[in-house]
Design a protein around this motif. Structure first.
Motif, PDB file in Angstrom:
ATOM      1  N   PHE A  67      63.981   6.318  48.732  1.00  0.00           N
ATOM      2  CA  PHE A  67      65.097   6.376  49.043  1.00  0.00           C
ATOM      3  C   PHE A  67      66.192   6.759  47.873  1.00  0.00           C
ATOM      4  N   THR A  68      65.890   6.457  46.712  1.00  0.00           N
ATOM      5  CA  THR A  68      66.801   6.588  45.718  1.00  0.00           C
ATOM      6  C   THR A  68      66.409   7.496  44.763  1.00  0.00           C
ATOM      7  N   THR A  69      65.297   8.609  44.569  1.00  0.00           N
ATOM      8  CA  THR A  69      65.440   9.774  44.096  1.00  0.00           C
ATOM      9  C   THR A  69      65.588  10.418  44.953  1.00  0.00           C
ATOM     10  N   ASN A  70      66.222  12.017  44.434  1.00  0.00           N
ATOM     11  CA  ASN A  70      66.321  13.655  44.444  1.00  0.00           C
ATOM     12  C   ASN A  70      66.593  13.372  45.971  1.00  0.00           C
ATOM     13  N   VAL A  71      67.658  12.579  46.773  1.00  0.00           N
ATOM     14  CA  VAL A  71      67.678  12.671  47.934  1.00  0.00           C
ATOM     15  C   VAL A  71      68.279  13.406  48.585  1.00  0.00           C
ATOM     16  N   THR A  72      68.093  14.465  49.729  1.00  0.00           N
ATOM     17  CA  THR A  72      68.785  15.545  50.389  1.00  0.00           C
ATOM     18  C   THR A  72      69.371  14.697  51.857  1.00  0.00           C
ATOM     19  N   VAL A  73      70.225  14.842  52.554  1.00  0.00           N
ATOM     20  CA  VAL A  73      70.780  14.697  53.847  1.00  0.00           C
ATOM     21  C   VAL A  73      70.706  16.039  54.805  1.00  0.00           C
ATOM     22  N   PHE A  74      70.225  15.570  55.991  1.00  0.00           N
ATOM     23  CA  PHE A  74      70.496  15.899  57.336  1.00  0.00           C
ATOM     24  C   PHE A  74      71.005  16.226  58.615  1.00  0.00           C
ATOM     25  N   SER A  75      72.830  17.221  57.524  1.00  0.00           N
ATOM     26  CA  SER A  75      73.141  16.603  59.357  1.00  0.00           C
ATOM     27  C   SER A  75      73.559  17.355  60.564  1.00  0.00           C
ATOM     28  N   ALA A  76      74.605  16.987  60.989  1.00  0.00           N
ATOM     29  CA  ALA A  76      75.168  18.353  62.048  1.00  0.00           C
ATOM     30  C   ALA A  76      75.575  19.049  61.775  1.00  0.00           C
ATOM     31  N   SER A  77      75.919  18.974  60.831  1.00  0.00           N
ATOM     32  CA  SER A  77      77.173  20.423  60.032  1.00  0.00           C
ATOM     33  C   SER A  77      75.943  20.909  59.170  1.00  0.00           C
ATOM     34  N   GLN A  78      74.990  20.347  58.207  1.00  0.00           N
ATOM     35  CA  GLN A  78      74.110  21.135  57.996  1.00  0.00           C
ATOM     36  C   GLN A  78      72.423  21.912  58.538  1.00  0.00           C
ATOM     37  N   ASN A  79      72.591  23.212  58.170  1.00  0.00           N
ATOM     38  CA  ASN A  79      70.785  23.035  58.926  1.00  0.00           C
ATOM     39  C   ASN A  79      70.628  22.879  59.960  1.00  0.00           C
ATOM     40  N   GLN A  80      71.483  23.459  61.164  1.00  0.00           N
ATOM     41  CA  GLN A  80      71.825  23.521  62.575  1.00  0.00           C
ATOM     42  C   GLN A  80      70.518  24.227  62.929  1.00  0.00           C
ATOM     43  N   ASN A  81      69.547  25.556  62.503  1.00  0.00           N
ATOM     44  CA  ASN A  81      68.915  25.861  62.943  1.00  0.00           C
ATOM     45  C   ASN A  81      67.373  24.937  62.342  1.00  0.00           C
ATOM     46  N   GLN A  82      67.313  24.213  61.301  1.00  0.00           N
ATOM     47  CA  GLN A  82      65.985  23.770  60.714  1.00  0.00           C
ATOM     48  C   GLN A  82      65.754  21.914  62.012  1.00  0.00           C
ATOM     49  N   VAL A  83      67.101  21.833  62.451  1.00  0.00           N
ATOM     50  CA  VAL A  83      67.173  20.628  63.126  1.00  0.00           C
ATOM     51  C   VAL A  83      67.662  20.739  64.514  1.00  0.00           C
ATOM     52  N   LEU A  84      66.565  20.848  65.784  1.00  0.00           N
ATOM     53  CA  LEU A  84      66.832  21.430  67.150  1.00  0.00           C
ATOM     54  C   LEU A  84      66.670  20.366  68.026  1.00  0.00           C
ATOM     55  N   GLY A  85      67.375  20.191  69.000  1.00  0.00           N
ATOM     56  CA  GLY A  85      67.557  19.498  69.629  1.00  0.00           C
ATOM     57  C   GLY A  85      67.144  19.402  70.976  1.00  0.00           C
ATOM     58  N   SER A  86      66.875  19.063  71.946  1.00  0.00           N
ATOM     59  CA  SER A  86      65.863  19.467  72.841  1.00  0.00           C
ATOM     60  C   SER A  86      66.106  20.433  74.233  1.00  0.00           C
ATOM     61  N   ASP A  87      67.964  19.710  74.404  1.00  0.00           N
ATOM     62  CA  ASP A  87      68.448  21.327  75.094  1.00  0.00           C
ATOM     63  C   ASP A  87      68.720  22.644  74.139  1.00  0.00           C
ATOM     64  N   ARG A  88      67.464  23.683  73.698  1.00  0.00           N
ATOM     65  CA  ARG A  88      67.551  24.453  73.160  1.00  0.00           C
ATOM     66  C   ARG A  88      68.836  25.860  73.402  1.00  0.00           C
ATOM     67  N   SER A  89      69.127  25.465  74.459  1.00  0.00           N
ATOM     68  CA  SER A  89      70.515  26.358  74.739  1.00  0.00           C
ATOM     69  C   SER A  89      71.820  25.968  74.315  1.00  0.00           C
ATOM     70  N   SER A  90      71.829  24.840  74.941  1.00  0.00           N
ATOM     71  CA  SER A  90      73.966  24.277  73.997  1.00  0.00           C
ATOM     72  C   SER A  90      73.909  24.280  72.947  1.00  0.00           C
ATOM     73  N   THR A  91      75.346  24.841  72.979  1.00  0.00           N
ATOM     74  CA  THR A  91      76.006  24.914  71.335  1.00  0.00           C
ATOM     75  C   THR A  91      76.151  23.553  70.951  1.00  0.00           C
ATOM     76  N   VAL A  92      75.569  22.424  71.258  1.00  0.00           N
ATOM     77  CA  VAL A  92      76.073  21.449  70.998  1.00  0.00           C
ATOM     78  C   VAL A  92      74.707  20.661  69.825  1.00  0.00           C
ATOM     79  N   ASP A  93      75.325  20.420  68.645  1.00  0.00           N
ATOM     80  CA  ASP A  93      74.611  20.170  67.527  1.00  0.00           C
ATOM     81  C   ASP A  93      73.178  19.248  67.881  1.00  0.00           C
ATOM     82  N   ALA A  94      71.882  19.060  67.363  1.00  0.00           N
ATOM     83  CA  ALA A  94      70.768  18.514  67.962  1.00  0.00           C
ATOM     84  C   ALA A  94      71.227  16.983  67.829  1.00  0.00           C
TER      85      ALA A  94
END
Length: 153
Positions: A67-94
């Motif tokens: 994890f030294t080259t071309n690192v991208t971070v996916f967090s709660a504030s980014q790409n919410q449609n790409q990472v899904l939580g167990s409760d898909r109907s919740s407005t709380v991020d994954a």
């Protein structure tokens, strides 16, 4: 010509070896190859908890397993449609849905997140407060055309 078969199925991988956490910190998980993966379920397991909370803070993707080259971070504030939580109907991020303040298991689901042909992904676990717990992560990776080594008779 080789005698290799191929399968389409789920492979279980360790994303974080069992670890005892005793302070508020961020712990890097193990690198997982994105090769041939079509979808992933990542489960945080907390056990032997006395104090504190743990959750999957984010996911990192990179070109290399260090994890030294071309690192991208996916967090709660980014790409919410790409990472899904167990409760898909919740407005709380994954990622927030993975918060555990007792022994238990919480999961997130995602498709390959490599934006620029990145080859590896790893979870990062954050602990908060006065911490005394143990945790590990299991990843279920749905693969396509993964080789199976033939059994020799």
């Amino acid at each position: 010509m080789t005698n290799t078969d191929y399968f389409y199925g789920t492979r279980t991988i360790v994303g974080l070896l069992p670890v005892t956490l005793s302070s508020a910190s961020v712990t890097n998980g193990l690198p997982i190859s994105l090769e041939k993966g079509v979808s992933y379920k990542m489960s945080l397991v907390v056990y032997s908890r006395t104090n504190g909370t743990a959750q999957i803070q984010d996911l990192q993707v990179a070109d290399d397993s260090a994890f030294t080259t071309n690192v991208t971070v996916f967090s709660a504030s980014q790409n919410q449609n790409q990472v899904l939580g167990s409760d898909r109907s919740s407005t709380v991020d994954a990622f927030t849905q993975t918060l555990l303040n007792a022994d238990g298991i919480k999961s997130i689901h995602f498709r390959p997140l490599g934006l620029n042909e990145q080859a590896f992904i790893r979870p990062r676990v954050v602990t908060v407060g006065t911490v005394a717990l143990s945790a590990f992560i299991i990843v279920e990776k749905l693969e396509t055309e993964a080789p199976i080594n033939p059994v020799q008779a």
